[in-house]
Design an enzyme around this catalytic site. Structure first.
Site, short mmCIF file in Angstrom:
data_model
loop_
_atom_site.label_atom_id
_atom_site.label_comp_id
_atom_site.label_asym_id
_atom_site.label_seq_id
_atom_site.Cartn_x
_atom_site.Cartn_y
_atom_site.Cartn_z
N ASP A 203 -1.73 11.13 -1.06
CA ASP A 203 -2.14 10.14 -2.05
C ASP A 203 -2.57 10.80 -3.34
O ASP A 203 -2.56 10.17 -4.40
CB ASP A 203 -3.26 9.28 -1.47
N LYS B 164 -4.28 10.19 4.29
CA LYS B 164 -5.02 9.26 5.15
C LYS B 164 -6.00 10.00 6.05
O LYS B 164 -5.70 11.08 6.57
CB LYS B 164 -4.01 8.44 5.96
N ARG C 146 -7.80 0.69 -6.44
CA ARG C 146 -7.88 1.70 -5.37
C ARG C 146 -8.05 3.07 -6.02
O ARG C 146 -7.22 3.46 -6.85
CB ARG C 146 -6.61 1.66 -4.49
N ARG D 288 0.85 -1.19 0.00
CA ARG D 288 0.00 0.00 0.00
C ARG D 288 0.88 1.24 0.00
O ARG D 288 2.11 1.13 0.01
CB ARG D 288 -1.02 0.01 1.15
N ALA E 281 0.92 5.42 -1.71
CA ALA E 281 0.76 5.94 -3.07
C ALA E 281 1.89 5.53 -4.03
O ALA E 281 1.65 4.98 -5.11
CB ALA E 281 0.65 7.46 -3.00
O1 MRU Z 1 -4.42 3.31 2.52
P1 MRU Z 1 -2.94 3.39 2.38
O2 MRU Z 1 -2.15 2.78 3.48
O3 MRU Z 1 -2.47 3.00 1.01
O4 MRU Z 1 -2.76 4.94 2.49
C1 MRU Z 1 -1.77 5.60 1.91
C2 MRU Z 1 -0.92 6.12 2.94
O5 MRU Z 1 -0.04 5.42 3.37
C3 MRU Z 1 -1.11 7.43 3.51
O6 MRU Z 1 -2.22 8.12 3.19
C4 MRU Z 1 0.18 8.17 3.32
O7 MRU Z 1 0.26 9.14 4.28
C5 MRU Z 1 0.31 8.76 1.95
S1 MRU Z 1 1.92 8.81 1.42
C6 MRU Z 1 2.03 7.46 0.40
#
Ligand code: MRU
Length: 368
Positions: A249, A260, A95, A54, A56
């Site tokens: 993301d 998040k 996603r 997982r 971005a």
């Molecule tokens: O749902 P996830 O774990 O894929 O969420 C993404 C994240 O890890 C966070 O939102 C993060 O802070 C973004 S940076 C890749």
């Protein structure tokens, strides 16, 4: 980054078999370090959707390798292109919020579009997937170089006393191919001997903070403390936070940052307490087509079981337990959008800029 002193990336081509992509299966961290072999585009799509991997940047790299796996699997006749098109749609549908996924799939599709021979398409897809992964790591390394200066400045103003940084979720190297976005400046500062301490939001419901960010900090030897998600505001009121750095993301060129769920509340508390709030992200996270993050960014809604159940180590085994009344109704929004006005700056691979269109486009003039 290092795991027990050994350098790892989060995704790689198996050393003795180029038809296999290997990943760290993040569902088992921090308790077990397990890698998974992925051999088909369906396996890659499942790994993204069910969050074996997982974050971005990593989702983008995985989608790039997913298209490469599709080129290996596709019938080697005139239905080849149709197979790849369906594979692209499948990957994109896994996603919705992280734009790196679409960005990587589009990059692959562009690269192979006008290539005539199927064997050349396979080679190009392989090279492009590796380029996407390498550039993700390189972007994150540069984010560290630029973001480091912000931490250095605060450290100087505090005469070398510990710089307390709050972060949310896992925008660490596990969310990318290497280094991470929000964590990269922290790792750079720690490496240069600056005293840093990280407040790690646990980040319900999936707890990417307490399971993944905490594990990363531990592996790199960075001092950290896990806090329940609602603690940040209290710490900020009592001068216990010098800086907030989060990931993203999807970010609009106008400076709105999707991250998040819960990030927005941290930004509001930071604003109220005059604490600098930065979002660190590679340019692959900027959705150049969007203007208004709150209205336009699609927020992923995930299975309510992520809120109702919690998993952890119990007598040596990973177990899942129910937290709520069995029939409780649950809403599980994965992300929220922090408006640009609450953001002190955006840390990118090209430097730090204000969260507005003029400053962002000054760093990326080719997007004007
Ligand atoms: O749902 P996830 O774990 O894929 O969420 C993404 C994240 O890890 C966070 O939102 C993060 O802070 C973004 S940076 C890749």
């Amino acid at each position: 980054m290092n795991i027990n002193g050994k350098a790892f990336r989060t995704i790689w081509v198996k050393s003795d078999d180029e038809k296999v992509i290997q990943i760290i299966d993040q569902r088992y961290l921090p308790h077990q370090f397990i890698t998974e072999d992925l051999c088909t585009v369906d396996q890659m799509a499942t790994a993204i959707k069910d969050m074996h991997l997982r974050g971005a940047g990593l989702i983008g790299a995985a989608a790039g390798f997913g298209i490469y796996l599709a080129t290996l699997e596709a019938p080697k006749d005139n239905s080849f292109d149709q197979f790849i098109l369906l594979a692209a749609e499948k990957l994109i549908s896994t996603r919705p919020t992280a734009v790196n996924l679409v960005w990587a799939v589009n990059k692959q599709m562009e690269a192979i579009r006008n290539v005539h021979h199927i064997s050349d398409k396979i080679n190009i897809a392989f090279n492009t997937a590796n380029e996407i992964a390498d550039s993700d790591a390189e972007y994150c390394r540069s984010i560290g170089k630029h973001g480091y200066k912000i931490i250095e400045e605060i450290s100087k103003n505090k005469n070398g006393a510990t710089v307390n940084i709050l972060t949310h979720c896992n925008a660490g190297w596990l969310a990318f191919v290497d280094y991470g976005s929000a964590t990269s400046p922290i790792y750079a500062a720690h490496k240069k001997g600056i005293n840093v301490h990280v407040w790690v939001d646990e980040t319900r419901p999936r707890n990417q903070g307490s399971s993944l960010t905490a594990w990363e900090m531990e592996q790199q030897g960075v001092p950290y403390t896990i806090i329940a998600d609602n603690t940040g505001g209290h710490l900020m009121q009592h001068d216990m936070v010098d800086l907030v750095i989060v990931g993203s993301d999807r970010t609009t060129p106008t400076g709105d940052v999707a991250n998040k769920i819960g990030t927005y509340l941290k930004a509001l508390a930071a604003k109220d307490n005059n604490i600098p709030f930065y979002a660190a992200l590679p340019s692959s996270t900027i959705d150049w087509q969007m203007e208004d993050g709150i209205r336009e960014i699609i927020i992923e809604e995930r299975n309510g079981d992520e809120v109702k159940y919690i998993s952890g180590l119990c007598e040596g085994e990973i177990k899942k337990v129910l937290l709520t009344p069995v029939n409780s109704k649950v809403a599980n929004y994965g992300f929220d959008v922090t408006p640009a006005r609450l953001i002190t700056g955006i840390i990118t691979e090209r430097g730090v800029c204000a969260a507005n269109k003029t400053s962002i486009l000054n760093l990326f003039p080719e997007k004007k």
